[in-house]
Design an enzyme around this catalytic site. Sequence first.
Site, mmCIF file in Angstrom:
data_model
loop_
_atom_site.group_PDB
_atom_site.id
_atom_site.type_symbol
_atom_site.label_atom_id
_atom_site.label_comp_id
_atom_site.label_asym_id
_atom_site.label_seq_id
_atom_site.Cartn_x
_atom_site.Cartn_y
_atom_site.Cartn_z
ATOM 1 N N LEU A 19 0.841 -1.206 0.000
ATOM 2 C CA LEU A 19 0.000 0.000 0.000
ATOM 3 C C LEU A 19 0.871 1.250 0.000
ATOM 4 C CD1 LEU A 19 -2.801 1.235 0.029
ATOM 5 C CD2 LEU A 19 -2.736 1.183 2.522
ATOM 6 N N LYS A 20 1.918 1.223 0.818
ATOM 7 C CA LYS A 20 2.834 2.366 0.861
ATOM 8 C C LYS A 20 3.377 2.665 -0.529
ATOM 9 C CE LYS A 20 7.492 3.527 2.295
ATOM 10 N NZ LYS A 20 7.270 4.689 3.156
ATOM 11 N N ARG A 526 3.712 6.308 5.791
ATOM 12 C CA ARG A 526 4.921 6.158 6.603
ATOM 13 C C ARG A 526 4.818 4.933 7.496
ATOM 14 N NH1 ARG A 526 9.727 7.187 7.651
ATOM 15 N NH2 ARG A 526 9.595 8.116 9.710
ATOM 16 N N TRP A 572 9.622 3.210 20.849
ATOM 17 C CA TRP A 572 9.480 2.835 19.440
ATOM 18 C C TRP A 572 10.088 1.468 19.132
ATOM 19 C CZ3 TRP A 572 10.457 8.273 16.812
ATOM 20 C CH2 TRP A 572 9.354 9.088 17.120
ATOM 21 N N CYS A 654 8.217 15.915 18.939
ATOM 22 C CA CYS A 654 7.346 16.319 17.833
ATOM 23 C C CYS A 654 5.874 16.057 18.092
ATOM 24 C CB CYS A 654 7.767 15.711 16.509
ATOM 25 S SG CYS A 654 8.565 14.130 16.578
ATOM 26 N N HIS A 705 5.496 17.819 7.653
ATOM 27 C CA HIS A 705 4.682 16.649 7.320
ATOM 28 C C HIS A 705 3.986 16.822 5.983
ATOM 29 C CE1 HIS A 705 5.071 16.638 11.725
ATOM 30 N NE2 HIS A 705 5.252 15.349 11.537
#
Length: 767
Positions: A19-20, A526, A572, A654, A705
């Site tokens: 999909l990306k 992303r 993460w 962020c 972004h």
Amino acid sequence: MSVTTAVLGFPRIGAQRQLKKTLEAYWAGKASAEELQQTAATLRKTHWQAIQQAGVTYVPSNDFSFYDHVLDTAVTLGVVPARYKQIQDPLKRFFAMARGRQDPANGVDIPALEMTKWFDTNYHYIVPELAPDQAFAFDPKKIVDEFTEARKLGIETRPVILGPVSFLLLSKVANTDKTHVAPLDLLPKLLPVYTEIFKALKDLGVAWIQLDEPTLVLELDEKAKAAFRSTLQQVAGLSARPNIALTTYFGPLAENLELVPNNGFEALHIDLVRAPEQLAPVLSWIGAKTKLSVGVVDGRNIWRNDVDASLALVNQATKALGADRVIVASSCSLLHSPVDLTIEDKLDKNLVTWLAFAKQKVEELGVLAEASTQKEPTSPAFLAARAAIQNRRDSALTKNAAVRERMKAVTSKMHDRAGAFSARAEVQRNRFKLPAFPTTTIGSFPQTADVRTIRADWRAGKVDQEAYNRFLQTEIKDCVKRQEDLDIDVLVHGEFERTDMVEYFGEKLEGFAFTKNGWVQSYGSRCVKPPVLFGDVYRRFPMTVSWSKYAQSLTNRPMKGMLTGPVTILQWSFVRNDQPRSQTCQQIALAIRDEVNDLEAAGIPMIQVDEPALREGLPLRKRDWEAYLKWSVDAFKLSTSGVENKTQIHTHMCYSEFGDILPAVARLDADVLSIETSRSHMELLGDFGKFSYPNEVGPGVYDIHSPRVPSVDEMTDLLAKALKVLPAELLWVNPDCGLKTRGWEEVTTALKNMVSSAKIMRKRVEA
Ligand code: GLN
Ligand code: ZN
């Protein structure tokens, strides 16, 4: 009757990130809308069939998205802000809302909607923007089409819909000076549209829907509680609706359980991975007409299910309710786990037996369901899972004696800088002699196809180490030159050696393993590939020093060393679940401390330790915050406090919601903090003003972004706004985040504009 099974949602991106790839090709004009639709349909079909073939009873639909399911919900509810309505094509309009749209030839220049973290995950959703006088209207296209599409394949699905109260609580109202409408004020207008959706689905023959109300696990104020109480009552009482599985995840219902009408819904889903303790109270509360969906297969991590522990929970439920009222389910959508473990052929043979990705988790549901019908589980799959859990528990791979000794020797003094901020600031002012409104960037510069190709070739052994290093040096040299040409004050080396800010460090530290295709969606196209943190962490060799040293040798301007902080590395990664996260975090902090000290010793005058994930690690309920903030702030300080006053510590975060954690952010005691603010038009700075944040701050003026290039005026305005709440001598000028996903052309123009606006501000302040 025996127990049934349910999957709450499946990753959309595809085992190979199909999909990306197609999305990005479509955005670049290299794939047609038809090709994009085709890829999506193939993915949906593959996922539905995988779930069906595993024998799962409730297969989700409408969990797919081209970008984000909250944005899908907004479109389904007719929440499309006026500025996007000029775009006729629905797909283009959708992407304009997600990413902004610039089409100079036709005079189109529309910024994107805001984006923010999805609860405490690393997934980001698009924040629906409601007008104060918002009207809602049902757009049936997506939800109906996907259901019908699956039906044509012979699969009756359970469509997933984000519920009305959570939808509003996750939205914001674009108020004007004259209006003060809160999202929940719009509930009376919104509910009829949900009623219409339920009726349409019922008419279509939909048997069940999954109504997600994840905000039910948050601490709710009285207004939100009242909204839930009346809405759930109303929805439960509708006659023209499919059966509803009311779905909660990421935490316990706890005191909010009483907001759910007893016997009102046909099923209730609870997350027993995050909150196993809620099973008993829910079992004693639940009405006789309601099935209980027990989320025992972790949608958020990659560890193989501890089948004995899960089975105990399932059995506790069946004993109380009878098997036909129990649904064995994933804890939440599997969106947050990678797709398929079977394509991982490079992992340690032992480690691989400890893991399960989305496809394997789907299978675990059946294994548990079957075992729940037996006195003693006998299936080979169950026994294999049990053996793997035992093997992991006993393994020496996860333990290192030296690390554990070092942790015992950590003192409180090791958490504080030598001098206070004021003393450090003076030393640093004399050392750096920066102009007012110093300009800098957040670290990464565009990762071009070239960079990615050479890295892939180097990984594949087609390019040798020396050639790869030489290539990276050339990139750094070019990047430094460009920054000097742009007249940026504090430079960075560009991070070309990193694919990802966590993966890079994980690869160099002990205790981590890496998957080939363990991707999870972060936002839009992303994806991130979190390392697997399975054992004690420590650093064998310096990880970044040679690159930073080389970069500093090319310029007289200060060069920032760039590191990822311990909390972010923890947050993460897929983290081991066999010891407290606080301990794992301290191990990482000690390793980063070694690197910070080595950078200083190598003459790097400024060191940025990024902690973009500090906030998302916050427990969802405030009562648990203090404990988390204590150990996470300590970890950051442990990693950054080994340096002298003359060394300037930066950090970067962020997101734009700071108010509630600002005291903790201040306790980090970084000399300079850069943050995201441009998308929210500096809204968060109010918090900085109120709290009077003591150290230096760089509020992002350029939204990275979106491919949109901000003008000089736009950024000057943002800085002027910032100046209203923060003194000029504390202000820095920088983008919102790193630039690695952007192209050089847009970045160059945007930074040129940024430097110009800093210079304008310098003049204004002098005058
Ligand atoms: N230094 C990192 C970069 O610029 C920070 C990224 C982030 O905060 N997510 O890419
Ligand atoms: Zn960032």
